[in-house]
Motif scaffolding. Sequence first.
Motif, mmCIF file in Angstrom:
data_model
loop_
_atom_site.group_PDB
_atom_site.id
_atom_site.type_symbol
_atom_site.label_atom_id
_atom_site.label_comp_id
_atom_site.label_asym_id
_atom_site.label_seq_id
_atom_site.Cartn_x
_atom_site.Cartn_y
_atom_site.Cartn_z
ATOM 1 N N MET A 1 5.222 37.087 9.014
ATOM 2 C CA MET A 1 4.592 36.035 8.227
ATOM 3 C C MET A 1 5.084 36.147 6.783
ATOM 4 S SD MET A 1 0.694 35.007 7.204
ATOM 5 C CE MET A 1 -0.052 35.081 8.741
ATOM 6 N N PRO A 2 5.475 35.034 6.186
ATOM 7 C CA PRO A 2 5.971 35.055 4.803
ATOM 8 C C PRO A 2 4.897 35.506 3.819
ATOM 9 C CG PRO A 2 6.492 32.963 5.851
ATOM 10 C CD PRO A 2 5.569 33.708 6.768
ATOM 11 N N ASP A 3 5.360 36.092 2.732
ATOM 12 C CA ASP A 3 4.487 36.498 1.636
ATOM 13 C C ASP A 3 4.575 35.409 0.559
ATOM 14 O OD1 ASP A 3 3.203 37.669 -0.490
ATOM 15 O OD2 ASP A 3 4.433 39.465 -0.525
ATOM 16 N N TYR A 4 3.449 34.889 0.161
ATOM 17 C CA TYR A 4 3.428 33.751 -0.756
ATOM 18 C C TYR A 4 3.179 34.144 -2.213
ATOM 19 C CZ TYR A 4 3.573 31.234 3.564
ATOM 20 O OH TYR A 4 3.983 30.763 4.789
ATOM 21 N N ASP A 5 3.262 35.455 -2.515
ATOM 22 C CA ASP A 5 3.068 35.901 -3.893
ATOM 23 C C ASP A 5 4.101 35.293 -4.835
ATOM 24 O OD1 ASP A 5 0.899 37.406 -3.121
ATOM 25 O OD2 ASP A 5 1.975 39.322 -3.123
ATOM 26 N N ALA A 6 5.336 35.167 -4.377
ATOM 27 C CA ALA A 6 6.392 34.599 -5.231
ATOM 28 C C ALA A 6 6.098 33.135 -5.563
ATOM 29 C CB ALA A 6 7.756 34.729 -4.562
ATOM 30 N N LEU A 7 5.531 32.396 -4.610
ATOM 31 C CA LEU A 7 5.143 31.009 -4.873
ATOM 32 C C LEU A 7 4.022 30.985 -5.906
ATOM 33 C CD1 LEU A 7 5.174 27.957 -4.357
ATOM 34 C CD2 LEU A 7 3.661 28.374 -2.393
ATOM 35 N N SER A 8 3.043 31.853 -5.736
ATOM 36 C CA SER A 8 1.936 31.924 -6.683
ATOM 37 C C SER A 8 2.445 32.273 -8.081
ATOM 38 C CB SER A 8 0.912 32.960 -6.211
ATOM 39 O OG SER A 8 -0.210 32.966 -7.060
ATOM 40 N N ASP A 9 3.337 33.273 -8.170
ATOM 41 C CA ASP A 9 3.893 33.679 -9.464
ATOM 42 C C ASP A 9 4.658 32.527 -10.109
ATOM 43 O OD1 ASP A 9 2.839 36.198 -9.040
ATOM 44 O OD2 ASP A 9 4.744 37.081 -8.409
ATOM 45 N N TYR A 10 5.421 31.798 -9.319
ATOM 46 C CA TYR A 10 6.174 30.648 -9.833
ATOM 47 C C TYR A 10 5.215 29.596 -10.396
ATOM 48 C CZ TYR A 10 9.066 26.471 -9.903
ATOM 49 O OH TYR A 10 9.708 25.315 -10.295
ATOM 50 N N LEU A 11 4.182 29.286 -9.632
ATOM 51 C CA LEU A 11 3.224 28.271 -10.082
ATOM 52 C C LEU A 11 2.483 28.719 -11.345
ATOM 53 C CD1 LEU A 11 1.777 27.129 -6.638
ATOM 54 C CD2 LEU A 11 3.331 25.841 -8.129
ATOM 55 N N LYS A 12 2.178 29.986 -11.455
ATOM 56 C CA LYS A 12 1.480 30.501 -12.646
ATOM 57 C C LYS A 12 2.306 30.307 -13.908
ATOM 58 C CE LYS A 12 -1.263 33.983 -10.280
ATOM 59 N NZ LYS A 12 -1.411 35.410 -9.972
ATOM 60 N N ARG A 13 3.615 30.307 -13.765
ATOM 61 C CA ARG A 13 4.499 30.134 -14.932
ATOM 62 C C ARG A 13 4.666 28.673 -15.344
ATOM 63 N NH1 ARG A 13 7.537 33.832 -11.856
ATOM 64 N NH2 ARG A 13 9.047 32.212 -11.332
ATOM 65 N N GLN A 14 4.201 27.750 -14.520
ATOM 66 C CA GLN A 14 4.390 26.325 -14.796
ATOM 67 C C GLN A 14 3.368 25.832 -15.822
ATOM 68 O OE1 GLN A 14 7.217 25.006 -13.475
ATOM 69 N NE2 GLN A 14 7.324 27.131 -12.784
ATOM 70 N N THR A 15 3.806 24.912 -16.654
ATOM 71 C CA THR A 15 2.914 24.325 -17.655
ATOM 72 C C THR A 15 2.603 22.866 -17.347
ATOM 73 O OG1 THR A 15 4.813 23.766 -19.042
ATOM 74 C CG2 THR A 15 3.711 25.876 -19.480
ATOM 75 N N ARG A 16 3.366 22.293 -16.402
ATOM 76 C CA ARG A 16 3.148 20.887 -16.052
ATOM 77 C C ARG A 16 1.871 20.733 -15.228
ATOM 78 N NH1 ARG A 16 8.657 19.904 -13.149
ATOM 79 N NH2 ARG A 16 8.332 22.093 -12.732
ATOM 80 N N PRO A 17 1.177 19.608 -15.389
ATOM 81 C CA PRO A 17 -0.036 19.383 -14.600
ATOM 82 C C PRO A 17 0.264 19.061 -13.140
ATOM 83 C CG PRO A 17 0.377 17.503 -16.015
ATOM 84 C CD PRO A 17 1.389 18.548 -16.376
ATOM 85 N N GLU A 18 1.500 18.675 -12.854
ATOM 86 C CA GLU A 18 1.873 18.318 -11.484
ATOM 87 C C GLU A 18 3.369 18.571 -11.293
ATOM 88 O OE1 GLU A 18 2.208 14.180 -9.098
ATOM 89 O OE2 GLU A 18 0.277 14.573 -10.022
ATOM 90 N N LEU A 19 3.729 19.089 -10.121
ATOM 91 C CA LEU A 19 5.135 19.258 -9.791
ATOM 92 C C LEU A 19 5.308 19.152 -8.289
ATOM 93 C CD1 LEU A 19 6.237 22.880 -9.532
ATOM 94 C CD2 LEU A 19 4.053 22.430 -10.607
ATOM 95 N N VAL A 20 6.527 18.860 -7.879
ATOM 96 C CA VAL A 20 6.860 18.722 -6.460
ATOM 97 C C VAL A 20 7.976 19.700 -6.140
ATOM 98 C CG1 VAL A 20 7.826 17.177 -4.707
ATOM 99 C CG2 VAL A 20 6.157 16.299 -6.341
ATOM 100 N N LEU A 21 7.815 20.406 -5.029
ATOM 101 C CA LEU A 21 8.854 21.292 -4.524
ATOM 102 C C LEU A 21 9.175 20.886 -3.095
ATOM 103 C CD1 LEU A 21 7.519 24.792 -5.667
ATOM 104 C CD2 LEU A 21 9.409 23.508 -6.683
ATOM 105 N N SER A 22 10.449 20.893 -2.757
ATOM 106 C CA SER A 22 10.830 20.633 -1.367
ATOM 107 C C SER A 22 10.484 21.871 -0.546
ATOM 108 C CB SER A 22 12.321 20.322 -1.267
ATOM 109 O OG SER A 22 13.080 21.496 -1.514
ATOM 110 N N LEU A 23 10.400 21.694 0.767
ATOM 111 C CA LEU A 23 10.149 22.845 1.637
ATOM 112 C C LEU A 23 11.286 23.853 1.499
ATOM 113 C CD1 LEU A 23 8.665 21.179 4.853
ATOM 114 C CD2 LEU A 23 7.456 22.159 2.899
#
Length: 85
Positions: free
Chosen positions: A1-23
């Motif tokens: 099962m993938p670890d989603y910590d890297a996704l969480s860390d990436y999102l924490k660094r974002q300042t935009r109120p909304e963003l889109v990521l492809s799969l």
Amino acid sequence: MPDYDALSDYLKRQTRPELVLSLDEIEELIGDSLPRAAQRASWWDSLRSPQEKMPQREACLAAGYVATRLPDGKGVRFRKLKPPR
């Protein structure tokens, strides 16, 4: 099962109120393939079944974002949660 910590860390660094990521971008971030279920809207929707704990949802919420799969099934929209008053 993938670890989603890297996704969480990436999102924490974002300042935009909304963003889109492809799969594909999400897979690149987590360094693993997403399960087939990731193409279903309910797999991402943080607000649909909040009592059902799922690691990808928890990672998004921990970063202060809710996730919603795009209608075309090829990406995910992340919207920043409003801070509590």
